[in-house]
Enzyme design. Structure first.
Site, PDB file in Angstrom:
ATOM      1  N   GLU A   1       1.531  -0.462  -5.078  1.00  0.00           N
ATOM      2  CA  GLU A   1       0.407   0.392  -5.480  1.00  0.00           C
ATOM      3  C   GLU A   1       0.968   1.723  -5.983  1.00  0.00           C
ATOM      4  O   GLU A   1       1.059   2.701  -5.243  1.00  0.00           O
ATOM      5  CB  GLU A   1      -0.557   0.629  -4.316  1.00  0.00           C
ATOM      6  CG  GLU A   1      -1.778   1.433  -4.734  1.00  0.00           C
ATOM      7  CD  GLU A   1      -2.403   2.234  -3.595  1.00  0.00           C
ATOM      8  OE1 GLU A   1      -3.436   2.887  -3.825  1.00  0.00           O
ATOM      9  OE2 GLU A   1      -1.861   2.221  -2.467  1.00  0.00           O
TER      10      GLU A   1
ATOM     11  N   ASP B   1     -10.351   1.053  -4.577  1.00  0.00           N
ATOM     12  CA  ASP B   1      -9.974   2.467  -4.590  1.00  0.00           C
ATOM     13  C   ASP B   1     -10.588   3.249  -5.743  1.00  0.00           C
ATOM     14  O   ASP B   1     -10.281   4.437  -5.912  1.00  0.00           O
ATOM     15  CB  ASP B   1      -8.449   2.602  -4.673  1.00  0.00           C
ATOM     16  CG  ASP B   1      -7.768   2.418  -3.319  1.00  0.00           C
ATOM     17  OD1 ASP B   1      -8.373   2.786  -2.305  1.00  0.00           O
ATOM     18  OD2 ASP B   1      -6.650   1.902  -3.293  1.00  0.00           O
TER      19      ASP B   1
ATOM     20  N   ASP C   1       0.827  -1.196   0.000  1.00  0.00           N
ATOM     21  CA  ASP C   1       0.000   0.000   0.000  1.00  0.00           C
ATOM     22  C   ASP C   1       0.872   1.262   0.000  1.00  0.00           C
ATOM     23  O   ASP C   1       1.850   1.352   0.752  1.00  0.00           O
ATOM     24  CB  ASP C   1      -0.902  -0.017   1.246  1.00  0.00           C
ATOM     25  CG  ASP C   1      -1.905   1.097   1.262  1.00  0.00           C
ATOM     26  OD1 ASP C   1      -2.737   1.166   0.343  1.00  0.00           O
ATOM     27  OD2 ASP C   1      -1.867   1.912   2.216  1.00  0.00           O
TER      28      ASP C   1
END
Length: 496
Positions: A254, A339, A224
């Site tokens: 990410e 997301d 992340d």
């Protein structure tokens, strides 16, 4: 550079654990969760758990999935679990460590790998070391684990994890969290205190977490916001530690943009390939592209209009040239995620756009990923609407989509050229894009028509009489190695 051998053959499925499936075996299952079918909320819990995922393994296997990406599962006070307070224990609402052990064993018995979401940039207000500093100030041995305001550490100003109204107003006016509330929060969010990864003890702790779960049996990490740990040496050591314990562990960052910095062979194997996602979104929905929904994700605001086939082809060519081939073939390719708004909602509900996008995704180099529920028509605008519960009631599912996806998954599995073959652009005009994948003397041609009318395509096919693997082309004419065919409106064909 060593890329895990299994990745380019993988078909991923992303699961938001609170919203996929409940099990009656969950010890926390008697708690008062939200109704499964009610709209998702920012703070509410549906009660999905890891036993539930394990019990749906037959569904995943039947779909053709070979790898799962799970959003965070460690103990947290948030339904999305990006606010970690215990990195060494699975959230009790998900069934705890025993549930994860069962899920991992069940998945591996079915030849399905699991990668976990690693949130190492920030923790939560409930994280032990952060709480210890709040209680003890400058006397805490953990005072260097985060970024704190010196005056508050010494007790000269108000101290606490929950801002006053005045402090909240300061944050909303753009004041940095270190000044406004006394500690640095990720994106200045009070709920997400940012680790100080310059502190050796923090690095050792986070590397220890990474190693622990690899030893436990996971097959890799999705990392992340890794760019916010702006330190190549951190991720270089992270990779080394993980690979020492599992040489086939997959590391995905990410990163929402071009990522050469992190893909030099010493940090990540791949990134979430949102650069390709953006091109797919701009092309296949065509006139049904909903910019209002699309722009709810700030990273998509560069898309101002639908693009034509030629522009799409140019963008794909550009993407294919960004990285070394072994990295391109390991990319984590997706249409949507937790997301983003769901692809269907970005395309105004147009299922033909989703079908075209799937056919491209499953014919493109890299590992395709399905966001849970897309295969049965789950839609949704941005968070929390994109995190709806999975509709296990058969009457609430789009079965035609599911059957279509299964056919495409089978196509990819049965044809190694679609996974490992060379990629060549063949045609881009009038809303139609065609390319080939070639391996060991075998060539497969994929033609995608995003326009509202049938379109003729002309491509080289080596003089052979083509076999139709997928779709319904018409007017096939093979003349001296040049194949002419007509592709129906809003559909795709695959020939061999």
């Amino acid at each position: 550079m060593t890329i895990p051998e299994w990745v380019q053959d993988a078909i991923f499925y992303q699961i938001f654990p609170d919203r996929f499936a409940r099990s009656v075996r969950n010890p926390s299952g008697n708690l008062p969760f939200e109704s499964w079918d009610s709209p998702p909320t920012a703070h509410g819990f549906k009660g999905g758990d890891l036993y539930g995922i394990a019990e749906k393994m037959d569904y995943l296997k039947d779909l053709g999935i070979t790898a799962l990406y799970l959003n965070p599962i460690f103990a947290s006070a948030a339904n999305h679990r990006y606010h970690t307070y215990d990195y060494y224990n699975i959230d009790p609402l998900l069934g705890g460590n025993e549930a994860f052990r069962e899920l991992l064993e069940t998945a591996h018995k079915n030849d399905i790998r699991i990668i976990l979401d690693g949130v190492f940039n920030h923790a939560s207000r409930g994280f032990w070391q952060f709480h210890h500093v709040l209680e003890n100030g400058i006397a805490s041995p953990y005072k260097d684990w985060f970024f704190f305001d010196t005056a508050r550490l010494h007790g000269r100003r108000r101290w606490g994890a929950y801002p006053t109204m005045e402090e909240l107003q300061a944050l909303q006016s753009g004041e940095d969290s270190l000044k406004a509330i006394g500690y640095r929060g990720w994106w200045n969010l009070p709920a997400l205190p940012k680790f100080n990864t310059n502190t050796l003890a923090v690095r050792r702790f986070l590397f220890g977490v990474a190693e622990h779960w690899i030893k436990f049996g996971i097959d890799g990490w999705r990392l992340d916001v890794p760019a916010d740990i702006d330190d190549d040496s951190f991720w270089q050591e992270f990779r080394y530690r993980v690979r020492q314990n599992n040489s086939q562990a997959y590391l995905v960052g990410e990163i929402w943009h071009e990522a050469q910095r992190w893909l030099q062979g010493d940090q990540f194997d791949a990134v979430m390939n949102y650069e390709v996602t953006k091109s797919i979104l701009a092309f296949f929905p065509d006139k049904n592209l909903d910019l209002r929904v699309l722009h709810q994700q700030s990273n998509y605001r560069g898309i101002q209009q639908a693009i034509d086939a030629h522009e799409f082809a140019n963008r794909i060519d550009h993407n294919l040239q960004l990285y070394r081939p072994e990295i391109t073939y390991a990319q984590f390719n997706l249409l949507d995620s937790h997301d983003t708004p769901r692809f269907l909602s970005c395309a105004s509900g147009d299922k033909s756009a989703l079908k075209l996008a799937w056919l491209f995704l499953f014919s493109y180099p890299g590992a395709p990923c399905i966001y849970y529920g897309d295969e049965v028509g789950v839609d949704g605008e941005h968070d929390p609407d994109s995190r709806k519960p999975f509709p296990w009631d058969a009457g609430k599912r789009a079965h035609n989509l599911l059957a279509h996806l299964k056919e495409i998954v089978t196509l990819r599995k049965q044809n190694p050229a679609l996974r490992r073959g060379d990629f060549k652009r063949l045609w881009s005009a009038d809303g139609t894009y065609a390319f080939s994948r070639s391996l060991d003397g075998e060539t497969i041609v994929i033609a995608l028509n995003a326009s509202e009318s049938p379109q003729q395509v002309e491509v080289p096919l080596g003089g052979q009489n083509p076999k139709v693997l997928f779709g319904k082309p018409s007017e096939l004419i093979n003349n001296d190695g040049r194949l002419k065919l007509k592709v129906p409106a809003r559909s795709g064909v695959v020939l061999k």
